[in-house]
Design an enzyme around this catalytic site. Structure first.
Site, PDB file in Angstrom:
ATOM      1  N   TYR A   9      54.460  53.364 -27.146  1.00  0.00           N
ATOM      2  CA  TYR A   9      55.077  54.681 -27.022  1.00  0.00           C
ATOM      3  C   TYR A   9      54.619  55.357 -25.737  1.00  0.00           C
ATOM      4  O   TYR A   9      55.418  55.994 -25.037  1.00  0.00           O
ATOM      5  CB  TYR A   9      54.714  55.526 -28.250  1.00  0.00           C
ATOM      6  N   SER A  51      56.775  63.751 -24.005  1.00  0.00           N
ATOM      7  CA  SER A  51      55.702  63.872 -24.983  1.00  0.00           C
ATOM      8  C   SER A  51      54.379  63.928 -24.245  1.00  0.00           C
ATOM      9  O   SER A  51      54.259  63.416 -23.126  1.00  0.00           O
ATOM     10  CB  SER A  51      55.707  62.665 -25.934  1.00  0.00           C
TER      11      SER A  51
END
Length: 251
Positions: A149, A136
């Site tokens: 995250y 990501s």
């Protein structure tokens, strides 16, 4: 599992929805026999029936489950797509939920490690294996509320970079794709604990965020390059997203 070496085989984790499901469909269209690995048996069974694939119920955080997946794969594997992952919560460090952070580390980092470790011999045995791990842009730049995250996806990046160094003399490519805003049916909904309004707000005003099929298309391109071509890292964002904090929301 029948090991017909005339047809290449791909494993896609997290194949029950979103990027994983789209990638499974695309690789099947490309001619791969696709093994769909995910926890939701009903979903992967339905998708396997649709694309002529094989469904294997798998929890990437469970060592025994991953071992069963590797046993089903057998001695040869051409492609592994490490897609299983997820984000949970959007709290600042001062209000961090330890269980959420642990859950993100387990699935994003330890899950990737366990699956990769389990099938790496089969990838090498194929003579031209390919690993694509879905990271990501959160693994490239940190942002407020994303520390848990961020840490997990930075960890994924470190695992792939180290693995590439460790297998540099083996016939396997180690690749990473880092998407920005991808509007799927579940990612933001999961992050916000099922709060549909908050999930929708994440994409509010963005005319054309990426969709799962965009990422699947890119993954297909990566794994179908000649065996000597390694796409170390592909960062892919919608045109409207210049950076994590700078998004055109005028529509």
């Amino acid at each position: 599992m029948n090991d017909d070496r005339n047809q290449k085989t791909a494993v896609v984790t997290g194949a029950s929805s979103g990027i994983g499901a789209a990638t499974a469909r695309r690789l099947a269209d490309d001619g791969y026999r696709v093994i769909l690995a995910a926890r939701r048996t009903d979903r992967i069974e339905a998708l396997a029936a649709e694309i002529g694939g094989i469904s294997i119920t798998t929890d990437v955080t469970d060592a025994a489950s991953v071992a069963a997946l590797a046993e089903a794969v057998g001695p040869h594997l051409d492609v592994l797509v490490n897609n299983a992952g997820g984000a949970y919560g959007l709290s600042p460090v001062a209000a961090a939920d330890t269980d959420e952070w642990r859950r993100m580390y387990d699935v994003n980092v330890l899950g990737v490690m366990q699956v990769t470790r389990a099938v790496l011999p089969a990838l090498i045995a194929s003579g031209a294996g390919a690993i694509v791990t879905v990271g990501s842009t959160a693994g490239l730049v940190a942002y407020e509320g994303g520390a848990g995250y961020n840490a997990a996806k930075f960890g994924v990046r470190a695992v792939m970079e180290a693995l590439r160094l460790e297998v540099f003399d083996q016939p396997v490519r180690v690749m990473e794709i880092d998407p920005g805003m991808v509007h799927t049916e579940e990612f933001s909904l999961t992050r916000f604990g099922g709060d549909q309004a908050r999930a929708d707000a994440a994409y509010a005003g963005v005319a054309e965020p990426l969709v799962a099929e965009d990422i699947a298309d890119a993954i297909s391109w990566m794994v179908t390059r000649p065996a000597h071509v390694n796409i170390d890292r592909l960062v892919i964002k919608p045109r409207a997203q210049a950076a994590a904090h700078k998004v055109d929301r005028r529509s």
